[in-house]
Design a protein around this motif. Structure first.
Motif, mmCIF file in Angstrom:
data_model
loop_
_atom_site.group_PDB
_atom_site.id
_atom_site.type_symbol
_atom_site.label_atom_id
_atom_site.label_comp_id
_atom_site.label_asym_id
_atom_site.label_seq_id
_atom_site.Cartn_x
_atom_site.Cartn_y
_atom_site.Cartn_z
ATOM 1 N N THR A 260 -13.868 2.424 49.826
ATOM 2 C CA THR A 260 -13.767 0.958 49.837
ATOM 3 C C THR A 260 -14.261 0.312 48.552
ATOM 4 O O THR A 260 -13.924 -0.835 48.268
ATOM 5 N N GLY A 261 -15.106 1.030 47.794
ATOM 6 C CA GLY A 261 -15.703 0.450 46.593
ATOM 7 C C GLY A 261 -16.891 -0.446 46.875
ATOM 8 O O GLY A 261 -17.374 -1.137 45.971
ATOM 9 N N ASP A 420 -13.771 -9.170 42.843
ATOM 10 C CA ASP A 420 -14.063 -9.327 44.262
ATOM 11 C C ASP A 420 -14.724 -8.048 44.754
ATOM 12 O O ASP A 420 -14.032 -7.081 45.105
ATOM 13 N N PRO A 421 -16.056 -7.982 44.766
ATOM 14 C CA PRO A 421 -16.752 -6.753 45.145
ATOM 15 C C PRO A 421 -16.377 -6.224 46.521
ATOM 16 O O PRO A 421 -16.511 -5.038 46.796
ATOM 17 N N GLN A 422 -15.907 -7.092 47.410
ATOM 18 C CA GLN A 422 -15.524 -6.638 48.744
ATOM 19 C C GLN A 422 -14.137 -5.999 48.767
ATOM 20 O O GLN A 422 -13.783 -5.308 49.713
ATOM 21 N N ARG A 423 -13.349 -6.233 47.714
ATOM 22 C CA ARG A 423 -12.012 -5.647 47.659
ATOM 23 C C ARG A 423 -12.014 -4.301 46.951
ATOM 24 O O ARG A 423 -11.389 -3.344 47.386
ATOM 25 N N THR A 435 -12.200 4.401 44.805
ATOM 26 C CA THR A 435 -12.213 2.941 44.689
ATOM 27 C C THR A 435 -13.607 2.526 44.263
ATOM 28 O O THR A 435 -14.600 2.975 44.842
ATOM 29 N N VAL A 436 -13.695 1.688 43.238
ATOM 30 C CA VAL A 436 -14.987 1.273 42.695
ATOM 31 C C VAL A 436 -15.188 -0.219 42.931
ATOM 32 O O VAL A 436 -14.223 -0.973 43.082
#
Length: 451
Positions: A260-261, A420-423, A435-436
């Protein structure tokens, strides 16, 4: 959270703990591999000093260092020499002082010397002095311009010359010029099939040739990175290209979910302050876990860096964290064009073992194919690819950024990444996927260390 401030006494104690007190503690200016825990090793082997090339750093030899230790070399006998690759003055006196320190520390009479690319020119300058040539038992010359004679005042230094198959010309040379024979008369000259200008210094075939040369024809028992149950890592924080140490910088280390990063909610697993030479660690890490290293410089206006290395499987003392040089430096003038916004992210793809090759690589970043012939043809020898919104228009046109084309090993494309840290940002290099976190560029550049 563990807070660590590296001091000479503490480092000596940690090195003894992780390396079973195999040797004396290193000096402030030395970078040795004493930070690892390894199998039983042979302390009688000749110490090895490794020199990187243009825009390189000591971590270029991290892969071979892990192979050396997996084949019985003691960690405290392996050294890298970091130098300012953008400085035009003769730095061979610095190399001479470094090798003198290695000999004093190890008690050896001679060292084995390995150099890559522009590091070969530095080595030839050093070996030009009779007293220096006498200190080098064997020399490995990796893919630089052909020489007319062996190194040393009388051509007395026993030499292996490794050449890359794909380097018909060297970066910066005229591609239309008549090819010069790829050899050094009197040396053992080997061209490695399928190699490029970078992989010739990092690949398994490269290690086999080097190890056999240094050990009288004996082949290594393994070229794999033998996994360890307990893995420790350490290294330096230095500026890109110039290798100026980041003294007193803060490094926060996080874990994140590669699917998910998203960072772990637990906060940093380590917070480290670098010493006066930029050294950090050693620290113990979990094998196979994905880590993010957030490097925070002290200078006003300097950009932070978020490093995303591949998971660690074996102890490595040469994990380098390259900082963005200050705007007043030569490299800083180039990297100063990177934007700093809350909306977008800056991504740097850094190839750890070879150049990016559009003919054989598929590199998808956030769905964009970035291994294009325009920036990743084999003749460009692209090692670092900068991806950012160069037009400041919030869109991606995938055009190259001309300024970066003026430098060997570098290239850049115009791409907008939403911060977008949640993306997260999906990364796929051939079969390697992760995914980072998507970090806003105002919080620093993201560096993806791809194998």
């Amino acid at each position: 959270m563990k807070t660590m401030i590296r001091r000479a006494g503490l480092v000596a104690a940690l090195l003894c703990f992780f390396a079973a007190c195999a040797g004396d503690s290193q000096t402030a200016t030395d970078t040795s591999a004493t930070d690892t825990n390894v199998e039983v090793c042979d302390s009688n082997r000749t110490p090895v000093v490794m020199i990187h090339g243009f825009l390189g750093a000591g971590d270029n030899y991290g892969w071979h260092t892990m192979r050396f230790t997996a084949n019985g070399y003691c960690p405290e006998s392996l050294f890298v020499f970091d130098w300012n690759t953008l400085e035009q003055t003769d730095q061979s006196p610095d190399l001479a002082a470094f090798i003198a320190d290695v000999i004093e520390e190890t008690g050896a009479e001679q060292v084995d010397l390995i150099a890559h690319s522009a590091g070969c020119a530095l080595s030839y300058a050093y070996l030009g002095a009779e007293e220096n040539a006498a200190l080098v038992r064997r020399f490995v010359y990796i893919d630089f311009s052909p020489q007319e004679s062996l190194p040393g005042p009388d051509g007395e230094v026993t030499t292996l010359a490794l050449w890359a198959e794909s380097s018909a010309t060297f970066p910066g040379e005229d591609p239309d010029a008549e090819p010069v024979p790829r050899e050094i008369p009197g040396a053992e000259n080997i061209t490695l099939p399928g190699s490029d200008h970078y992989s010739v210094a990092t690949s398994e075939d490269s290690f086999v040739a080097i190890y056999s040369f240094l050990n009288d024809g004996e082949e290594p028992q393994t070229t794999a990175f033998v996994s360890e149950d307990e893995v420790t890592v350490a290294g330096r924080a230095v500026s890109f290209g110039e290798n100026a140490p980041l003294a007193g910088g803060v490094v926060e280390i996080y874990t994140y979910d590669p699917q998910t990063g998203v960072r772990s909610d637990a906060g940093p697993v380590y917070t480290i302050t670098t010493d006066e030479e930029g050294h950090w660690g050693p620290i113990q890490v979990e094998p196979g876990v994905h880590y993010e290293f957030w490097v925070q410089p002290l200078g006003e206006g300097e950009m932070a860096v978020h490093y995303f290395p591949a998971p660690f499987v074996r102890s490595n003392p040469f994990v380098y964290l390259r900082t963005m040089p200050p705007p007043t430096s030569f490299a800083g003038l180039l990297l100063g064009i990177l934007p700093r916004t809350a909306e977008g992210a800056n991504v740097v793809v850094f190839m750890q073992t070879r150049v990016l090759n559009a003919a054989t690589d598929d590199l998808l970043i956030d769905g964009h194919q970035v291994a294009t012939p325009e920036v990743a043809s084999i003749d460009k020898s692209t090692v670092a690819l900068f991806l950012f919104d160069s037009n400041d228009d919030g869109s991606s046109d995938l055009t190259s950024v001309g300024l970066f084309e003026q430098f060997p090993f570098l290239n850049a494309l115009d791409i907008f990444f939403s911060a977008d840290p949640q993306r997260g940002i999906a990364v796929q290099l051939n079969e390697y996927q992760l995914t980072v976190p998507s970090v806003p560029s105002e919080e620093g550049a993201m560096v993806l260390m791809l194998p």
